[in-house]
Design a protein around this motif. Structure first.
Motif, PDB file in Angstrom:
ATOM      1  N   ILE A 173      -5.711 -12.643 -30.797  1.00  9.68           N
ATOM      2  CA  ILE A 173      -6.901 -13.199 -31.436  1.00  9.68           C
ATOM      3  C   ILE A 173      -6.587 -14.616 -31.897  1.00  9.68           C
ATOM      4  CG2 ILE A 173      -8.605 -12.896 -33.266  1.00  9.68           C
ATOM      5  CD1 ILE A 173      -6.443  -9.947 -32.562  1.00  9.68           C
ATOM      6  N   ARG A 174      -7.288 -15.568 -31.326  1.00  8.11           N
ATOM      7  CA  ARG A 174      -7.112 -16.970 -31.711  1.00  8.11           C
ATOM      8  C   ARG A 174      -8.278 -17.382 -32.599  1.00  8.11           C
ATOM      9  NH1 ARG A 174      -6.000 -20.941 -33.655  1.00  8.11           N
ATOM     10  NH2 ARG A 174      -5.433 -22.969 -32.797  1.00  8.11           N
ATOM     11  N   LEU A 175      -7.974 -17.774 -33.838  1.00  8.65           N
ATOM     12  CA  LEU A 175      -9.018 -18.108 -34.804  1.00  8.65           C
ATOM     13  C   LEU A 175      -8.919 -19.564 -35.243  1.00  8.65           C
ATOM     14  CD1 LEU A 175      -7.406 -15.222 -36.008  1.00  8.65           C
ATOM     15  CD2 LEU A 175      -9.716 -15.050 -36.942  1.00  8.65           C
ATOM     16  N   ASP A 176     -10.084 -20.164 -35.450  1.00 10.40           N
ATOM     17  CA  ASP A 176     -10.152 -21.405 -36.226  1.00 10.40           C
ATOM     18  C   ASP A 176     -11.431 -21.341 -37.054  1.00 10.40           C
ATOM     19  OD1 ASP A 176     -12.335 -22.281 -34.617  1.00 10.40           O
ATOM     20  OD2 ASP A 176     -10.960 -23.278 -33.229  1.00 10.40           O
ATOM     21  N   GLY A 177     -11.805 -22.439 -37.692  1.00 13.92           N
ATOM     22  CA  GLY A 177     -12.926 -22.399 -38.623  1.00 13.92           C
ATOM     23  C   GLY A 177     -14.272 -22.140 -37.999  1.00 13.92           C
ATOM     24  N   THR A 178     -14.409 -22.329 -36.672  1.00 15.50           N
ATOM     25  CA  THR A 178     -15.715 -22.195 -36.031  1.00 15.50           C
ATOM     26  C   THR A 178     -15.720 -21.253 -34.833  1.00 15.50           C
ATOM     27  OG1 THR A 178     -15.267 -24.148 -34.652  1.00 15.50           O
ATOM     28  CG2 THR A 178     -16.426 -24.509 -36.739  1.00 15.50           C
ATOM     29  N   SER A 179     -14.621 -20.545 -34.590  1.00 16.99           N
ATOM     30  CA  SER A 179     -14.612 -19.653 -33.429  1.00 16.99           C
ATOM     31  C   SER A 179     -13.548 -18.577 -33.579  1.00 16.99           C
ATOM     32  CB  SER A 179     -14.352 -20.446 -32.140  1.00 16.99           C
ATOM     33  OG  SER A 179     -13.040 -20.982 -32.137  1.00 16.99           O
ATOM     34  N   VAL A 180     -13.747 -17.498 -32.823  1.00 16.54           N
ATOM     35  CA  VAL A 180     -12.743 -16.446 -32.679  1.00 16.54           C
ATOM     36  C   VAL A 180     -12.715 -16.075 -31.203  1.00 16.54           C
ATOM     37  CG1 VAL A 180     -12.034 -14.112 -33.279  1.00 16.54           C
ATOM     38  CG2 VAL A 180     -13.151 -15.534 -35.006  1.00 16.54           C
ATOM     39  N   GLU A 181     -11.545 -16.169 -30.591  1.00 13.28           N
ATOM     40  CA  GLU A 181     -11.402 -15.843 -29.174  1.00 13.28           C
ATOM     41  C   GLU A 181     -10.469 -14.645 -29.039  1.00 13.28           C
ATOM     42  OE1 GLU A 181      -9.624 -17.761 -25.015  1.00 13.28           O
ATOM     43  OE2 GLU A 181      -9.723 -18.966 -26.844  1.00 13.28           O
ATOM     44  N   ILE A 182     -10.922 -13.633 -28.325  1.00 18.01           N
ATOM     45  CA  ILE A 182     -10.157 -12.404 -28.132  1.00 18.01           C
ATOM     46  C   ILE A 182      -9.702 -12.315 -26.683  1.00 18.01           C
ATOM     47  CG2 ILE A 182     -10.142  -9.903 -28.439  1.00 18.01           C
ATOM     48  CD1 ILE A 182     -11.008 -11.336 -30.983  1.00 18.01           C
ATOM     49  N   THR A 183      -8.430 -12.048 -26.459  1.00 15.98           N
ATOM     50  CA  THR A 183      -7.935 -11.773 -25.114  1.00 15.98           C
ATOM     51  C   THR A 183      -7.117 -10.493 -25.136  1.00 15.98           C
ATOM     52  OG1 THR A 183      -5.991 -13.179 -25.469  1.00 15.98           O
ATOM     53  CG2 THR A 183      -7.903 -14.188 -24.396  1.00 15.98           C
ATOM     54  N   GLN A 184      -7.172  -9.749 -24.041  1.00 11.76           N
ATOM     55  CA  GLN A 184      -6.349  -8.558 -23.891  1.00 11.76           C
ATOM     56  C   GLN A 184      -4.926  -8.988 -23.550  1.00 11.76           C
ATOM     57  OE1 GLN A 184      -7.362  -5.247 -24.021  1.00 11.76           O
ATOM     58  NE2 GLN A 184      -9.539  -5.611 -24.342  1.00 11.76           N
ATOM     59  N   GLY A 185      -3.954  -8.281 -24.091  1.00 10.34           N
ATOM     60  CA  GLY A 185      -2.569  -8.556 -23.749  1.00 10.34           C
ATOM     61  C   GLY A 185      -1.820  -9.270 -24.848  1.00 10.34           C
ATOM     62  N   ALA A 186      -0.548  -9.554 -24.575  1.00 13.90           N
ATOM     63  CA  ALA A 186       0.353 -10.097 -25.588  1.00 13.90           C
ATOM     64  C   ALA A 186       0.994 -11.397 -25.130  1.00 13.90           C
ATOM     65  CB  ALA A 186       1.426  -9.071 -25.932  1.00 13.90           C
ATOM     66  N   GLU A 187       0.242 -12.210 -24.427  1.00 13.26           N
ATOM     67  CA  GLU A 187       0.775 -13.478 -23.949  1.00 13.26           C
ATOM     68  C   GLU A 187       0.776 -14.526 -25.055  1.00 13.26           C
ATOM     69  OE1 GLU A 187       2.084 -13.939 -20.921  1.00 13.26           O
ATOM     70  OE2 GLU A 187       1.728 -11.808 -20.586  1.00 13.26           O
ATOM     71  N   GLY A 188       1.850 -15.320 -25.118  1.00 10.13           N
ATOM     72  CA  GLY A 188       1.920 -16.436 -26.046  1.00 10.13           C
ATOM     73  C   GLY A 188       2.424 -16.044 -27.422  1.00 10.13           C
ATOM     74  N   ASP A 189       2.652 -17.065 -28.242  1.00  8.76           N
ATOM     75  CA  ASP A 189       3.150 -16.863 -29.598  1.00  8.76           C
ATOM     76  C   ASP A 189       2.018 -16.453 -30.536  1.00  8.76           C
ATOM     77  OD1 ASP A 189       5.689 -17.608 -28.770  1.00  8.76           O
ATOM     78  OD2 ASP A 189       5.340 -19.731 -29.229  1.00  8.76           O
ATOM     79  N   ALA A 190       2.388 -15.791 -31.608  1.00 10.09           N
ATOM     80  CA  ALA A 190       1.425 -15.404 -32.640  1.00 10.09           C
ATOM     81  C   ALA A 190       2.037 -15.663 -34.003  1.00 10.09           C
ATOM     82  CB  ALA A 190       1.039 -13.935 -32.504  1.00 10.09           C
TER      83      ALA A 190
END
Length: 248
Positions: free
Chosen positions: A186-203
């Protein structure tokens, strides 16, 4: 949502079973407070769910959002109303099937299949509410809990609700959730939330555990000690706040 016959049966069976359990607990007494919903009692929960069912019956009948909603339900006796509504929502779903065009709040799905899924999760989370009021919580099927995580993340959290920056938690970070071998990023900022399946990238933070406690934590029905957390705890708190904004 294009549902298979098996999927439709799965959701419909859970609407029936969870609503039946909700009514069963309601018959133990309507007065107890619901700890996860401050200010609500068991009576409040049953009346809320009955109204939600009636609203979706109208949505399915009209293929659109009903106008002049809600009507005056104040004179309805709670348990009688709830029993009528829970039978009627099952009948309405069965009658319309899963492929009818209708209003939903999902940007990606305008079929009646959406409401099969949504009503299953509406029913189970409020079943948990009334059980918590009596401290008699019964299990959630793991498959339903996993699906509930997915549904809460999108469309409930990940829809286009944030474009105006209307949030008290403008967290700018990536969160990962993992349960039973499935992951969501789940990538969040002040104006959006983007959901992707899987565990790619840093969190910045990770939330993980068995499906049921993760599902219930996301809905604010259990405390942090029910799950496991790694990474930035401030990000986790802000993420939980963002979830609360879209589920209350």
């Amino acid at each position: 949502m294009t549902l298979s016959t098996e999927q439709a049966g799965f959701y419909l069976a859970h609407v029936q079973a969870e609503a039946a359990r909700l009514g069963e607990v309601g018959r133990m007494g309507l007065e107890p407070a619901v700890p996860s919903c401050p200010g609500w009692t068991v009576d409040s929960v049953l009346r809320h769910v009955a109204q939600v069912y009636d609203h979706k019956i109208e949505v399915l009948r009209l293929g659109a959002r009903p106008t002049d909603w809600p009507p005056d339900f104040s004179g309805r006796e709670t348990l009688e109303w709830f029993d009528e509504a829970r039978a009627a929502i099952v009948a309405a779903l069965e009658k319309v099937g899963t492929a009818a065009e209708t209003w939903t709040f999902s940007p990606r799905d305008s079929t009646s299949g959406f409401w099969y899924r949504r009503m299953a999760h509406e029913s189970v989370i409020h079943r948990i509410d009334v059980e918590q009021a009596y401290d008699i919580v019964t299990p959630i099927e793991a498959e339903l809990a996993l699906d509930g995580i997915d549904e809460l993340l999108y469309p409930t959290l990940g829809g286009p609700w944030w474009e105006e920056g209307d949030t008290e938690h403008p967290v700018d970070a990536t969160v990962r959730i993992t349960a039973a071998g499935r992951s969501w990023t789940i990538r969040l900022d002040g104006t959006s939330v983007e959901i992707t399946q899987g565990a790619e990238g840093d969190a910045a933070a990770e939330i993980f555990g068995d499906p049921t406690p993760v599902f219930l934590w996301l809905w604010g029905r259990v405390a942090d000690d029910a799950i496991q957390i790694a990474g930035d705890e401030d990000v986790v708190r802000a993420f939980r706040g963002r979830l609360a904004e879209c589920t209350t």
